[in-house]
Design a protein around this motif. Structure first.
Motif, PDB file in Angstrom:
ATOM      1  N   SER B 196       0.613  -1.323   0.085  1.00 57.72           N
ATOM      2  CA  SER B 196       0.158  -0.142   0.142  1.00 57.72           C
ATOM      3  C   SER B 196       1.053   1.089   0.183  1.00 57.72           C
ATOM      4  O   SER B 196       0.794   2.337  -0.639  1.00 57.72           O
ATOM      5  CB  SER B 196      -0.857   0.021   1.280  1.00 57.72           C
ATOM      6  OG  SER B 196      -0.426  -1.060   2.319  1.00 57.72           O
ATOM      7  N   ASN B 199       2.400   1.978  -3.110  1.00 53.02           N
ATOM      8  CA  ASN B 199       1.019   1.895  -4.047  1.00 53.02           C
ATOM      9  C   ASN B 199       1.246   3.790  -4.149  1.00 53.02           C
ATOM     10  O   ASN B 199       0.934   4.421  -4.988  1.00 53.02           O
ATOM     11  CB  ASN B 199      -0.493   1.903  -3.837  1.00 53.02           C
ATOM     12  CG  ASN B 199      -1.543   1.046  -4.735  1.00 53.02           C
ATOM     13  OD1 ASN B 199      -0.958   1.960  -5.655  1.00 53.02           O
ATOM     14  ND2 ASN B 199      -2.305   0.664  -4.010  1.00 53.02           N
ATOM     15  N   LEU B 200       1.268   3.759  -2.451  1.00 55.93           N
ATOM     16  CA  LEU B 200       0.961   5.306  -2.332  1.00 55.93           C
ATOM     17  C   LEU B 200       1.675   5.807  -3.628  1.00 55.93           C
ATOM     18  O   LEU B 200       1.602   7.263  -4.116  1.00 55.93           O
ATOM     19  CB  LEU B 200       1.122   5.280  -0.923  1.00 55.93           C
ATOM     20  CG  LEU B 200       0.993   6.891   0.000  1.00 55.93           C
ATOM     21  CD1 LEU B 200      -0.882   7.255  -0.521  1.00 55.93           C
ATOM     22  CD2 LEU B 200       1.286   6.729   1.046  1.00 55.93           C
ATOM     23  N   GLY B 203       1.644   6.321  -6.669  1.00 59.46           N
ATOM     24  CA  GLY B 203       0.061   7.275  -7.243  1.00 59.46           C
ATOM     25  C   GLY B 203       0.994   8.877  -6.649  1.00 59.46           C
ATOM     26  O   GLY B 203       0.356  10.235  -7.822  1.00 59.46           O
ATOM     27  N   ARG B 215      -6.232   8.840  -9.044  1.00 58.49           N
ATOM     28  CA  ARG B 215      -6.627   8.727  -8.082  1.00 58.49           C
ATOM     29  C   ARG B 215      -5.337   7.261  -7.548  1.00 58.49           C
ATOM     30  O   ARG B 215      -5.858   6.136  -8.365  1.00 58.49           O
ATOM     31  CB  ARG B 215      -8.025   8.407  -8.416  1.00 58.49           C
ATOM     32  CG  ARG B 215      -9.292   9.586  -8.603  1.00 58.49           C
ATOM     33  CD  ARG B 215      -8.736  10.757  -7.255  1.00 58.49           C
ATOM     34  NE  ARG B 215      -9.092  11.890  -7.365  1.00 58.49           N
ATOM     35  CZ  ARG B 215      -8.438  12.332  -8.230  1.00 58.49           C
ATOM     36  NH1 ARG B 215      -7.575  12.534  -8.534  1.00 58.49           N
ATOM     37  NH2 ARG B 215      -9.448  14.273  -8.593  1.00 58.49           N
ATOM     38  N   ILE B 216      -5.349   7.065  -6.242  1.00 58.49           N
ATOM     39  CA  ILE B 216      -4.961   5.750  -6.099  1.00 58.49           C
ATOM     40  C   ILE B 216      -5.917   4.971  -5.598  1.00 58.49           C
ATOM     41  O   ILE B 216      -6.450   4.903  -4.904  1.00 58.49           O
ATOM     42  CB  ILE B 216      -3.947   6.809  -4.814  1.00 58.49           C
ATOM     43  CG1 ILE B 216      -3.040   7.657  -5.206  1.00 58.49           C
ATOM     44  CG2 ILE B 216      -3.262   5.131  -4.376  1.00 58.49           C
ATOM     45  CD1 ILE B 216      -1.857   8.729  -3.899  1.00 58.49           C
ATOM     46  N   VAL B 218      -7.507   2.523  -3.363  1.00 60.14           N
ATOM     47  CA  VAL B 218      -7.160   2.182  -1.786  1.00 60.14           C
ATOM     48  C   VAL B 218      -7.341   0.564  -1.569  1.00 60.14           C
ATOM     49  O   VAL B 218      -9.116   0.634  -1.874  1.00 60.14           O
ATOM     50  CB  VAL B 218      -7.649   3.022  -1.007  1.00 60.14           C
ATOM     51  CG1 VAL B 218      -8.168   2.986   0.720  1.00 60.14           C
ATOM     52  CG2 VAL B 218      -7.846   4.375  -1.620  1.00 60.14           C
ATOM     53  N   PRO B 224      -1.556   4.322   5.209  1.00 64.58           N
ATOM     54  CA  PRO B 224      -1.300   4.215   4.221  1.00 64.58           C
ATOM     55  C   PRO B 224      -2.602   4.244   3.166  1.00 64.58           C
ATOM     56  O   PRO B 224      -2.691   5.241   2.274  1.00 64.58           O
ATOM     57  CB  PRO B 224      -0.048   3.069   3.568  1.00 64.58           C
ATOM     58  CG  PRO B 224      -0.295   2.339   4.847  1.00 64.58           C
ATOM     59  CD  PRO B 224      -0.463   1.985   5.330  1.00 64.58           C
ATOM     60  N   ALA B 228      -3.924   7.415   1.269  1.00 62.32           N
ATOM     61  CA  ALA B 228      -3.936   7.859  -0.137  1.00 62.32           C
ATOM     62  C   ALA B 228      -5.387   8.354  -0.103  1.00 62.32           C
ATOM     63  O   ALA B 228      -5.071   8.829  -1.373  1.00 62.32           O
ATOM     64  CB  ALA B 228      -3.732   6.432  -0.682  1.00 62.32           C
ATOM     65  N   THR B 229      -5.737   7.647   1.021  1.00 58.94           N
ATOM     66  CA  THR B 229      -7.328   8.404   0.679  1.00 58.94           C
ATOM     67  C   THR B 229      -6.778   9.923   0.651  1.00 58.94           C
ATOM     68  O   THR B 229      -7.950  11.456  -0.096  1.00 58.94           O
ATOM     69  CB  THR B 229      -8.265   8.373   1.663  1.00 58.94           C
ATOM     70  OG1 THR B 229      -8.914   6.831   1.866  1.00 58.94           O
ATOM     71  CG2 THR B 229     -10.157   8.675   1.784  1.00 58.94           C
ATOM     72  N   ASN B 232      -5.486  11.783  -2.248  1.00 65.80           N
ATOM     73  CA  ASN B 232      -6.995  11.491  -2.909  1.00 65.80           C
ATOM     74  C   ASN B 232      -7.727  12.750  -3.165  1.00 65.80           C
ATOM     75  O   ASN B 232      -7.848  13.696  -4.518  1.00 65.80           O
ATOM     76  CB  ASN B 232      -7.178   9.967  -2.925  1.00 65.80           C
ATOM     77  CG  ASN B 232      -7.281   9.360  -3.822  1.00 65.80           C
ATOM     78  OD1 ASN B 232      -5.740   9.342  -4.836  1.00 65.80           O
ATOM     79  ND2 ASN B 232      -7.690   7.964  -3.373  1.00 65.80           N
TER      80      ASN B 232
END
Ligand SMILES: Nc1ncnc2c1ncn2[C@@H]1O[C@H](COP(=O)(O)OP(=O)(O)OP(=O)(O)O)[C@@H](O)[C@H]1O
Ligand SMILES: [Mg+2]
Lengths: 302, 526
Positions: B196, B199-200, B203, B215-216, B218, B224, B228-229, B232
């Motif tokens: 995650s 991923n973050l 992004g 947009r990442i 979630v 994380p 990410a939220t 975003n």
């Protein structure tokens, strides 16, 4: 000045006491010499005191670094000396004028020859007791190891009686303790029972064990002279009743104090013997004591 | 090329750092524990070995008690051999209490004495074995068991070493296996956990490159995931702001374009106006020429008629005196005689006036106005300006009252230009009062060495915010009605050229007073 007077009076007091004590002590009949503090000796003393009341002084040897018995005897002049145990007996070896009665000692007979003023009760229960027991156990061949110098007289008595009970004594003589094991080995297969004598050559701390090893290996019962051996594996013991021993000594002492010469008094055998058995050893050896039936049964033979 | 960068990236990554730390810590801990375990185990092994030798020795000591007492060498030898059957036992030595060696069993061996574990046990009489002396008292009192001899066992430690070596190997292999397993598991767990994060990071990288629309994804509701939220949401708001900015910019641009167009339109209107004025000047100039000629003819004809009348008059008077009164043009001669004289004078005067007007028109349009001339009569200037305004054909409802002071001295000025100033002021006044039907008052005055020309109207007045900008070129509230915003600019310019000042006093609804201050003796102006 005052201090000097003080010290002076203290010295006078001590001198007075020192002079007084022998005068007071002169009153007692029996000087009791005890080898060490032990319950067994206490039992004997208790017996000794039961029938008659002697005035006495008790000296326990182990309480002193070196007890000068000679000096005590010289100063106290007791009517007689009662020696309890072997070391007590040894302590009296130089006493000549005062009669000595020794009990709870194994070496009385050895000394008797050298000391005419010595009388006493030895630790050899009469052979008949043993022979009766062997008869009861139906053991015909009985092995005995002994030092002729120490227990030759006893064995002669035993052998004289043995045939009356239909028992054959297989005797091995051992002049020193190390040979005991050899002699024991030579008894293998020759005997149905072992008779352990209170002979300090034939039985020592080191060799006592060997009798019971033999007993185990040969499946023969050992009959000994003291309860201590029951725990080691003796099938039965003829134990001397110590209180009775004390009483017996008291009778003897009374005679001595009334003027009987010790030379006239023979060395006596203990009067009361108790049979004690180790039931588990008996069971293991497959022995059932018919006449005496139960374990730990006390039989008195007088 | 990409591989080193990739590995460097990996080494800088969160996952790698965690993994490295974890594996290192695990390795250290494993080594520590394994070492402790090995040390403990070695000690335990040694202790066990020593204990076993001791036990064997004690057992042998127990077994040899009787033979040793009896000094039975055969039995001792047998017992010693029995004990020596244990492979690790290297030597059995049985000694009496006085130091005589009864049995000495040594196995042939090559190892040094250092590797031997030696144990000596005393052989004592059986503690239970009572001598007759103690037995008869059956007391527990028993002096120390007597020393019969000693038994010494020697144990070699080869097997011990081998066992320890194999123990170390096994432990190390186990530790390695453990470490590898834990590392692998931790890697898997870390990958799971840090996916995650990665991923973050991916992004954020994409967003940093300017793609706020990204947009990442979630996957989990962990930290994380929450980050990410949040990112975003941040990106969404950034995107929104961006869009707004763009919109505003566009609006601004279009507004500016519009304004420029408007300005341009105004400017063009003004240019057209100016251009028209220029053509008007030209027209006026040519018109003057066209008027001048007939006017000259009329004037000449007038002169001639006057002379002729003067000549004919005595004759006609004689006739009248002789023949009585007679009509001339419907009017009796006695009346007509004076009328005709009057008419001749009118023709003369008016043609002269036409000549002047045309001349003025010509000079106005030809721009002869920069020079200052001495002896200019301000009152005359006012009169001329008023004449122009009247000639311009003002509305009948607006009255212009003039109150000129006779004490005004002649000053050095350009009277055309001053007229233009006054015309402009008056025009503004007229335009201001048109709806209100107020009055307009023109006056002149002498104040110390200044000559004042005051034009006051009762018109709309000027709002305060316009006061500052009145003299600016192209400032006008009347663009739609043909105003150019140059009137006051030009007036101010001319007054300044005369070293004077143009002032305004006004309030909305209270009318306006314009004051022209001119020095009597102007300083030479550069
Ligand atoms: N007497 C006045 N009363 C009210 N407003 C005035 C007066 N004089 C000038 N103004 C204001 O000042 C502005 C500028 O005047 P200016 O004479 O310079 O230009 P204009 O009159 O609009 O156009 P132009 O004179 O070129 O025809 C006018 O549009 C008007 O709004
Ligand atoms: Mg104007």
């Amino acid at each position: 000045m005052a201090r000097l007077t003080h010290r002076h009076s203290l010295t006078t007091l001590i001198a007075f006491l020192v002079l007084l004590i022998p005068c007071l002590a002169q009153a007692y009949d029996v000087l009791v010499i005890v080898s060490r503090r032990d319950q067994a000796y206490d039992e004997v003393l208790r017996g000794f005191r039961t029938p008659r009341q002697f005035t006495e002084r008790v000296v326990i040897l182990t309480d002193y670094a070196e007890a000068d018995i000679m000096r005590i005897v010289r100063e106290d002049r007791p009517g007689m000396v009662l020696a309890l145990g072997d070391s007590a007996l040894a302590a009296t070896r130089k006493i000549r004028q005062v009669p000595i009665i020794a009990v709870m000692s194994l070496g009385i007979r050895d000394r008797r020859n050298a000391l005419p003023n010595l009388a006493g009760i030895d630790m050899f229960a009469s052979p008949e007791h043993y022979l009766e027991l062997f008869q009861e156990l139906k053991k015909r061949r009985v092995g005995v190891i002994h030092d002729p110098a120490k227990s030759g007289w006893y064995l002669r008595r035993a052998q004289q009686m043995a045939h009356r009970y239909g028992i054959r004594l297989v005797v091995r003589e051992t002049p020193n303790p190390r040979d005991t094991l050899d002699r024991l080995a030579s008894l293998k297969g020759e005997v149905d029972a072992l008779w352990m004598l209170p002979d300090t050559t034939a039985v020592t701390r080191e060799t006592a064990e060997a009798y019971f090893v033999f007993s185990q290996e040969q499946q023969v019962p050992v009959v000994a002279f003291a309860g201590a051996y029951l725990t080691l594996g003796a099938a039965a013991v003829m134990e001397i009743d110590r209180t009775e021993l004390g009483k017996q000594a008291a009778e003897m002492s009374a005679k001595v104090l009334h003027g009987t010469d010790t030379a006239e008094l023979a060395i006596a055998s203990p009067n009361k013997i108790t049979l004690k058995t180790n039931p588990s050893v008996l069971k293991r050896l497959g022995i059932v004591l018919l006449g005496l039936l139960d374990t730990n049964l006390r039989i008195s033979m007088e | 090329m990409a591989l080193p960068a990739l590995s460097k990236n990996f080494r800088a990554s969160f996952r790698f750092k965690l993994f490295a730390i974890f594996t290192a810590v695990t390795a250290v801990v494993t080594i520590l524990f394994i070492s402790l375990f090995i040390f403990a185990e070695i000690r335990e092994q040694r202790w066990l070995a020593a204990d076993k030798v001791h036990l064997l020795a004690a057992r042998l000591a127990d077994g040899v008690r009787l033979p040793l007492y009896a000094e039975n060498r055969d039995a001792l030898q047998r017992l010693a051999e029995e004990t020596a059957n244990y492979p690790e036992i290297h030597a059995v030595v049985i000694t009496t209490h006085d130091g005589r060696v009864l049995t000495d069993l040594h196995k042939p061996t090559t190892i040094g004495l250092d590797d031997l574990l030696s144990e000596t046990v005393e052989v004592r009489s059986n503690p239970l074995g009572a001598s007759p002396e103690t037995a008869i008292t059956s007391s527990r009192h028993d002096p120390d068991a007597t020393l019969i001899g000693t038994v010494r066992l020697e144990r070699d430690t080869i097997d011990l070493k081998q066992r320890i070596r194999s123990l170390v190997w096994t432990s190390c292999l186990l530790a390695l296996g453990f470490w590898l397993t834990v590392s692998l598991l931790s890697y898997l767990a870390l990958r799971q956990v840090t996916s995650s994060f990665n991923n973050l990071m991916r992004g954020i990288q994409i967003m940093r490159n300017g793609n706020y629309g990204f947009r990442i994804g979630v996957e989990r509701e962990d930290e994380p995931g929450r980050a990410a939220t949040a990112i975003n949401e941040l990106a969404a708001s950034l995107q929104e702001r961006d869009r707004e900015n763009q919109h505003l910019q566009e609006e601004l641009l279009s507004a500016m374009r519009l304004e420029v167009q408007e300005e341009k339109k105004l400017l063009m209107a003004k240019l057209i106006q100016t251009n028209r004025m220029t053509s008007l000047g030209l027209l006026a100039s040519s018109m003057a020429h066209e008027i001048n000629n007939p006017n000259g003819s009329i004037r000449l004809a007038g002169h001639y008629l006057n002379r002729a009348w003067n000549d004919a008059m005595p004759l006609l008077q004689q006739v009248a005196a002789e023949e009585g009164d007679f009509n001339l043009g419907g009017i009796p001669f006695s009346t007509a005689r004076d009328n005709i004289c009057e008419c001749c004078a009118t023709i003369d005067r008016n043609t002269d006036r036409i000549t002047h007007v045309v001349q003025d028109l010509r000079s106005y349009s030809l721009g002869e106005r920069n020079e200052l001339y001495p002896g200019v009569d301000i009152n005359q200037v006012v009169a001329n300006a008023l004449a122009i305004i009247h000639a311009h054909g003002t509305r009948t409802d607006t009255t212009i009252s003039a109150d000129t002071s006779p004490r005004i001295p002649a000053i050095t000025a350009n009277h055309h230009q001053l007229e233009q100033v006054l015309v402009n002021l008056l025009m503004n006044a007229v335009q201001a009062v048109q709806n209100n039907k107020g009055g307009i008052f023109v006056s002149t005055a002498l104040n110390d060495d200044e000559v004042l020309i005051i034009v006051r109207d009762e018109g709309t007045g000027i709002p305060p915010e316009h006061m500052e900008r009145l003299r600016d070129p192209f400032f006008s509230t009347r663009i739609d009605k043909g105003g150019s915003g140059l009137g006051l600019f030009v007036a101010n310019f001319i007054v300044t050229q005369h070293s004077g000042k143009l002032e305004f006093v006004s309030a909305p609804g209270a009318g306006t007073t314009a004051i022209v201050r001119l020095p009597v003796n102007p300083a030479p102006h550069t």
